[in-house]
Design an enzyme around this catalytic site. Structure first.
Site, short mmCIF file in Angstrom:
data_model
loop_
_atom_site.label_atom_id
_atom_site.label_comp_id
_atom_site.label_asym_id
_atom_site.label_seq_id
_atom_site.Cartn_x
_atom_site.Cartn_y
_atom_site.Cartn_z
N SER A 233 0.83 -1.20 0.00
CA SER A 233 0.00 0.00 0.00
C SER A 233 0.87 1.26 0.00
CB SER A 233 -0.96 -0.04 1.20
OG SER A 233 -1.93 0.98 1.09
N ASP A 327 -8.37 -4.47 -6.63
CA ASP A 327 -7.99 -3.47 -5.63
C ASP A 327 -8.79 -2.20 -5.87
OD1 ASP A 327 -6.75 -1.70 -3.91
OD2 ASP A 327 -4.71 -2.16 -4.57
N HIS A 361 -7.35 -5.16 -1.68
CA HIS A 361 -6.15 -4.35 -1.45
C HIS A 361 -5.17 -4.96 -0.46
CE1 HIS A 361 -3.67 -0.81 -1.34
NE2 HIS A 361 -3.89 -0.60 -0.07
#
Length: 417
Positions: A233, A327, A361
């Site tokens: 991330s 995602d 994600h």
């Protein structure tokens, strides 16, 4: 073993105690033939949030249910899913992910068998899922400015070493770092904001801090020359920046990251990499009331955005880009594609991209409960992360093996097992 009935037994094999990334076999014995039984799993994390799942099974003619080979007929998942009672657990409070503040104690998963017709408790047992093998060292790090936790595997070093950049919503996560250390790596779980005396809301990030951490690890007597970095991330750009600017980084894993700097300006010596300018007009409000920010971050290779790009073409390491195609935090598949193009344009082939359809994600360690949405620190509200529980779980399993093999291949890994 705890039993609610002297006839019915719930077994967790090979043992009720295991490492978090291991598969267990759940069996219920002593049922009436073809009897319906509901299995329920329950976990309370370190913040007191309850996660739970359930699945309906039917005993065979011997009165046996074996979750590793029998299909669930309904509930949180269906079909044969040996670890479904873990990955399918959902939080009672929306938008929460499992939090484990410290890995010295195991995560406890209570698994109970209930009468499929009346709901009566028949038997229960607790799976104690730990993080550290016997003899592993866990060392809190306060070295200069560096803050984090160092994990050193048992046995005679030196070992290959990894910096783990996992900071999600502040604080520090030790789960991935400790489980990687079990595989024969020295791992530094590195905090960079919101931990101890580090600023909670930094106005800038200095790459010198990460350089200091890399030097600390590289100079450790238990560590081979050349270190790895794993990020996910927001920290993806930080991992890529370490690989691009700092010597001695030989292998970098970037999980659903961005090839441009985001959110906070990044400084290194006289270089400033501004954050990629987002477009809040692309936020979508979903029927559920939470927001989808997938298209908020633009293509970082457009001319107007290139100042935010991380110059990964400078790097001399090997890269593994892991991408979730569903995602919804941002377009990580596009970012990985752009990263590959930047490297290819410089004639570099030392990278691979692995892509997971229908995954979301937060690709975590194996069997971690799926997190479909969560609080976004930069926006101050809940956002959708995308993906589906089964596909996401399968992606986590596959990536975990790939990450280990990647680091063993590209770090000095003669001691990794």
């Amino acid at each position: 073993m705890k039993m609610a009935s002297s006839q019915i037994r719930l077994k967790i094999l090979p043992s009720v105690r295991c490492l978090f990334d291991k598969v267990v076999q759940v069996k219920v014995e002593g049922l009436a033939p073809h009897k319906a039984v509901q299995l329920r799993s329950r976990l309370v994390d370190d913040k007191g949030v309850l996660f739970k799942a359930s699945a309906l099974y039917k005993a065979d003619e011997r009165g046996l249910v074996d979750v590793s080979s029998d299909p669930s007929l309904g509930g949180s998942y269906t079909g044969v899913e040996p670890m479904g009672l873990l990955w399918a657990m959902a939080p009672e409070t929306p938008h929460k992910k499992v939090v484990k503040k410290n890995v010295l104690s195991p995560t406890l998963i209570e698994i109970a068998a209930h009468n499929g017709d009346t709901g009566e408790l028949l038997a229960c047992e607790t799976n104690e899922r730990g993080y550290m093998v016997e003899g592993m060292k866990r060392i809190p790090v306060e070295e200069g400015r560096v803050r984090g936790v160092l994990f050193i595997p048992p046995g005679k070093g030196p070992f290959p070493a990894i910096v783990d950049l996992y900071t999600f919503g502040g604080g520090l996560s030790e789960q991935r770092a400790s489980l990687l250390a079990n595989k024969g790596f020295v791992v530094l779980a590195l905090a960079y904001y919101g931990y101890q005396d580090l600023p909670k809301n930094p106005k800038r990030l200095d790459l010198e801090y990460f350089e200091e951490a890399a030097n600390y690890l590289q100079n450790h007597p238990e560590v081979f020359p050349g270190i790895g970095v794993i990020s996910m991330s927001h920290s993806g750009a930080l991992g890529l920046s370490m690989a691009s600017f700092l010597p001695g980084i030989t292998a970098t894993v970037c999980i659903n990251g961005c090839v441009a700097n985001t959110v906070i300006p990044l400084h290194y010596k006289d270089i400033v990499i501004p954050p990629l300018q987002h477009n809040l007009q692309n936020i979508r409000m979903l029927e559920s009331g939470i927001i989808d920010i997938r298209n908020v971050m633009p293509d970082p290779t457009l001319e107007k955005n290139r100042a935010s790009l991380i110059p990964i073409e400078r790097a001399s390491c090997h890269f593994l880009f892991a991408v979730s195609e569903d995602d919804h935090n941002w377009t990580s598949a596009l970012f990985a594609k752009r990263a590959a193009e930047l490297l290819e344009n410089q004639g570099k082939e030392s990278f691979e991209v692995v892509s997971y359809p229908n995954a979301g994600h937060l690709l975590e360690v194996p069997h971690m409960p799926f997190c479909p949405s969560g609080f976004h620190a930069a926006l101050g509200c809940a956002v959708v992360f995308g993906g589906g529980p089964k596909a996401h779980s399968e992606a986590q399993l596959d990536l975990w093996e790939r990450v280990q093999e990647f680091f063993k291949k590209h770090l000095n890994s003669s001691s990794a097992n």
